[in-house]
Write an enzyme that holds these catalytic residues in place. Structure first.
Site, mmCIF file in Angstrom:
data_model
loop_
_atom_site.group_PDB
_atom_site.id
_atom_site.type_symbol
_atom_site.label_atom_id
_atom_site.label_comp_id
_atom_site.label_asym_id
_atom_site.label_seq_id
_atom_site.Cartn_x
_atom_site.Cartn_y
_atom_site.Cartn_z
ATOM 1 N N PRO A 276 0.822 -1.216 0.000
ATOM 2 C CA PRO A 276 0.000 0.000 0.000
ATOM 3 C C PRO A 276 0.850 1.258 0.000
ATOM 4 O O PRO A 276 1.912 1.300 0.622
ATOM 5 C CB PRO A 276 -0.775 -0.109 1.322
ATOM 6 C CG PRO A 276 0.134 -0.892 2.213
ATOM 7 C CD PRO A 276 0.880 -1.857 1.329
ATOM 8 N N CYS A 343 4.543 28.140 -16.630
ATOM 9 C CA CYS A 343 4.105 28.634 -17.936
ATOM 10 C C CYS A 343 3.427 27.533 -18.744
ATOM 11 O O CYS A 343 3.949 27.072 -19.772
ATOM 12 C CB CYS A 343 5.300 29.211 -18.677
ATOM 13 S SG CYS A 343 5.976 30.584 -17.755
HETATM 14 N N1 LLP Z 1 2.856 -1.560 -5.969
HETATM 15 C C1 LLP Z 1 3.182 -1.254 -7.226
HETATM 16 C C2 LLP Z 1 3.887 -2.242 -8.041
HETATM 17 C C3 LLP Z 1 2.841 0.006 -7.753
HETATM 18 O O1 LLP Z 1 3.145 0.307 -9.013
HETATM 19 C C4 LLP Z 1 2.174 0.942 -6.938
HETATM 20 C C5 LLP Z 1 1.816 2.260 -7.445
HETATM 21 C C6 LLP Z 1 1.871 0.581 -5.608
HETATM 22 C C7 LLP Z 1 2.223 -0.685 -5.167
HETATM 23 C C8 LLP Z 1 1.179 1.508 -4.656
HETATM 24 O O2 LLP Z 1 -0.091 1.856 -5.086
HETATM 25 P P1 LLP Z 1 -1.060 2.724 -4.128
HETATM 26 O O3 LLP Z 1 -1.405 1.876 -2.931
HETATM 27 O O4 LLP Z 1 -0.327 3.935 -3.764
HETATM 28 O O5 LLP Z 1 -2.238 3.026 -4.986
HETATM 29 N N2 LLP Z 1 1.003 8.948 -9.212
HETATM 30 C C9 LLP Z 1 -0.322 8.355 -9.209
HETATM 31 C C10 LLP Z 1 -0.310 6.956 -8.627
HETATM 32 C C11 LLP Z 1 0.671 6.053 -9.321
HETATM 33 C C12 LLP Z 1 0.751 4.696 -8.688
HETATM 34 C C13 LLP Z 1 1.920 3.934 -9.215
HETATM 35 N N3 LLP Z 1 2.092 2.642 -8.640
HETATM 36 C C14 LLP Z 1 -1.271 9.267 -8.455
HETATM 37 O O6 LLP Z 1 -0.854 10.314 -7.975
HETATM 38 O O7 LLP Z 1 -2.452 8.989 -8.372
#
Ligand code: LLP
Length: 391
Positions: A276, A343
Site C-alpha cells: 500500500p 508557464c
Molecule cells: N505496488 C506497485 C507495483 C505500484 O506500481 C504501486 C503504485 C503501488 C504498489 C502503490 O499503489 P497505491 O497503494 O499507492 O495506490 N502517481 C499516481 C499513482 C501512481 C501509482 C503507481 N504505482 C497518483 O498520484 O495517483
C-alpha cells in the site's frame, strides 16, 4: 482538517497550520506522523497476518519512512534510488521488495549484492537477466513473478496497470516459458512468490476479486513445479476519497477489500504481502502555498499562488481533485481558478472553485497531498522544490 476560530487545524493533533507559516519562504509539504501511524495500525489490523510493504514512491520522505519502519512496515521500491533511501531510513535489505518494469543490470547487481528480500519480475527477459547476473555472482536470487491478469478496475487510465495493453507484469499464457527459464537457472533463481498490482486509487473491487481468483489458480499450479513458492503479493492500490474527507467510507472499503483478499487467499496457507502507498499517507499531508496575486479577467478570477504543477502534478495529470482551504477563513466566498506560476495552461489546482475571498499574502492549504505529491515534484521552470516538515 478543521476550523477552530476560523483558523485551519490539521491532523489528529489539531495543529494550527498558521503557526507553520510564520517564517514562510516557499511552499511547504506538512506531514502528520501521528496520522500515518493511525492509518498503518488500522490497515495492519484489517489485514492481520499480511506483511505491509509501504510503496516508497508514494512518499519517500525519510521521517515518513522511519515512522513506517518503526511500526513494522517493509518497503516496496522501484529503483536503486528508492532502495538506497529505504536503507538510509532504517529498513534492512530483508525488508525490501523490489518491483518495477525497467530494472537495469546495474540495479539488479546492486540489489543482489545487498540481498533484498524479493525481486518482483516483470518480463521473461528480466527473469533471464536476473538469472544470468545471479549466476555470475554465485548468488541465488529470490524472485516473484508479477502476473498481469488482464482485468480492468475503475480508475484513471494513467494509473491502471492490470490490463494486457499495460506494460506491467506478464500474461498468464507466459507461465510455461517462465517455468522453463526458472528451471534453466535453477542454480541462481528461486521462485518465492507470485505478485499482482492492478492499479491505483481502487474504490470498487469486482476486478480485484476476479484477478485474485485467476492468480490463485496460477499460484496453485506453479506450486506443483516449484515447491519453494511461498508468498502471494497482492499489490497496493486501495483508494482514498479526495473530494471531501470521508474516513468512515474508507474504513468500510478497507474492510471489504480485506474480506475479499482473505476470503480468497487464506486457504493457500502462504505468506501474504501487500504494497500500500496512497492509503497510508495521502490524508497525512498538506501543501501550504501563498497567494501572490488575485487577477480578474472578463472571464474569470485567478488566484495565483507560488506552487503549482511543479509541486503537485496530480490535478494536471489525472484531473485529480484536491480540496483547497484558506488557512484563515474570511467568510466571504468567491468563484475562482487557483493556479500556479508555471508557464503552462495545465498548471492549475482547481477550476471554477468556490473559495473564501483571499488576497495577496494569504495562505492556502492543498489537502490530501501526502501521497504522490513531493515524490512527483520537479524543478520545471527552475522553480525550487518545496520544503517538507513533519509534525
Ligand atoms: N505496488 C506497485 C507495483 C505500484 O506500481 C504501486 C503504485 C503501488 C504498489 C502503490 O499503489 P497505491 O497503494 O499507492 O495506490 N502517481 C499516481 C499513482 C501512481 C501509482 C503507481 N504505482 C497518483 O498520484 O495517483
Amino acid at each position: 482538517m478543521e476550523y477552530i476560530n476560523n483558523e485551519l487545524h490539521f491532523g489528529p493533533e489539531k495543529k494550527n497550520l498558521s503557526s507553520l507559516v510564520a517564517n514562510y519562504v516557499r511552499p511547504i509539504y506538512v506531514y502528520d506522523l501521528s496520522f500515518i501511524k493511525s492509518r498503518f495500525k488500522q490497515m495492519a489490523e484489517a489485514l492481520a497476518g499480511v506483511r505491509l510493504y509501504f510503496a516508497v514512491k508514494a512518499n519517500p520522505n525519510p521521517q515518513v519512512l522511519q515512522c513506517l519502519k518503526s511500526l513494522g512496515a517493509g518497503a516496496d521500491v522501484v529503483s536503486l534510488g528508492e532502495i538506497k533511501r529505504a536503507l538510509e531510513s532504517g529498513f534492512a535489505p530483508e525488508d525490501i521488495v523490489y518491483s518495477g518494469v525497467g530494472k537495469t543490470k546495474h540495479e539488479i547487481t546492486e540489489a543482489l549484492k545487498l540481498g533484498v528480500l524479493q525481486i518482483n519480475v516483470e518480463s521473461l527477459q528480466e527473469l533471464q537477466r536476473i538469472g544470468e547476473i545471479a549466476e555470475k555472482m554465485g548468488k541465488k536470487a529470490h524472485v516473484a513473478l508479477r502476473l498481469n491478469p488482464d482485468v480492468s478496475i475503475q480508475t484513471h487510465p494513467y494509473i491502471a496497470t492490470g490490463l494486457r495493453d499495460n506494460k506491467f507484469g506478464m500474461e498468464l499464457s507466459m507461465i510455461p516459458d517462465l517455468s522453463a527459464c526458472l528451471k534453466k537457472y535453477a542454480q541462481s533463481l528461486e521462485l518465492v512468490g507470485v505478485s499482482l498490482h492492478l492499479g491505483s486509487q481502487m474504490m470498487e473491487f469486482s476486478g480485484y476479486q476476479e484477478a485474485l481468483v485467476k492468480l490463485k489458480e496460477s499460484y496453485q499450479s506453479l506450486k506443483k513445479d516449484f515447491p519453494t513458492l511461498r508468498r502471494f503479493d497482492f499489490g497496493g492500490g486501495l483508494g482514498v476519497v479526495y473530494e471531501k474527507q470521508d474516513l468512515a467510507l474508507e474504513s468500510r472499503l478497507l474492510a471489504e477489500y480485506a474480506g475479499i483478499t482473505k476470503g480468497i487467499l487464506s486457504d493457500l496457507n502462504c505468506e501474504l504481502q501487500s504494497e500500500p502507498g496512497r492509503w497510508l499517507v495521502a490524508h497525512a499531508g498538506v501543501l501550504l502555498t501563498q497567494v501572490q496575486y488575485v487577477k480578474k479577467t472578463s472571464a474569470k478570477t485567478f488566484v495565483i499562488v507560488d506552487s503549482g504543477m511543479n509541486h503537485l502534478i496530480r490535478p494536471s495529470l489525472y484531473e485529480a481533485e484536491h480540496q483547497i482551504l484558506p488557512l484563515v477563513k474570511s467568510g466571504k466566498m468567491t468563484t475562482c481558478d487557483v493556479v500556479g506560476p508555471i508557464c503552462e495552461s495545465s498548471d492549475f489546482f482547481v477550476k471554477d472553485y468556490s473559495l473564501d475571498q483571499v488576497q495577496e499574502g494569504d495562505f492556502l492549504a492543498v489537502t490530501d497531498s501526502g501521497a504522490y505529491g513531493y515524490s512527483m515534484a520537479s524543478t520545471y521552470n527552475l522553480q525550487e522544490l518545496p520544503l517538507e516538515i513533519c509534525i
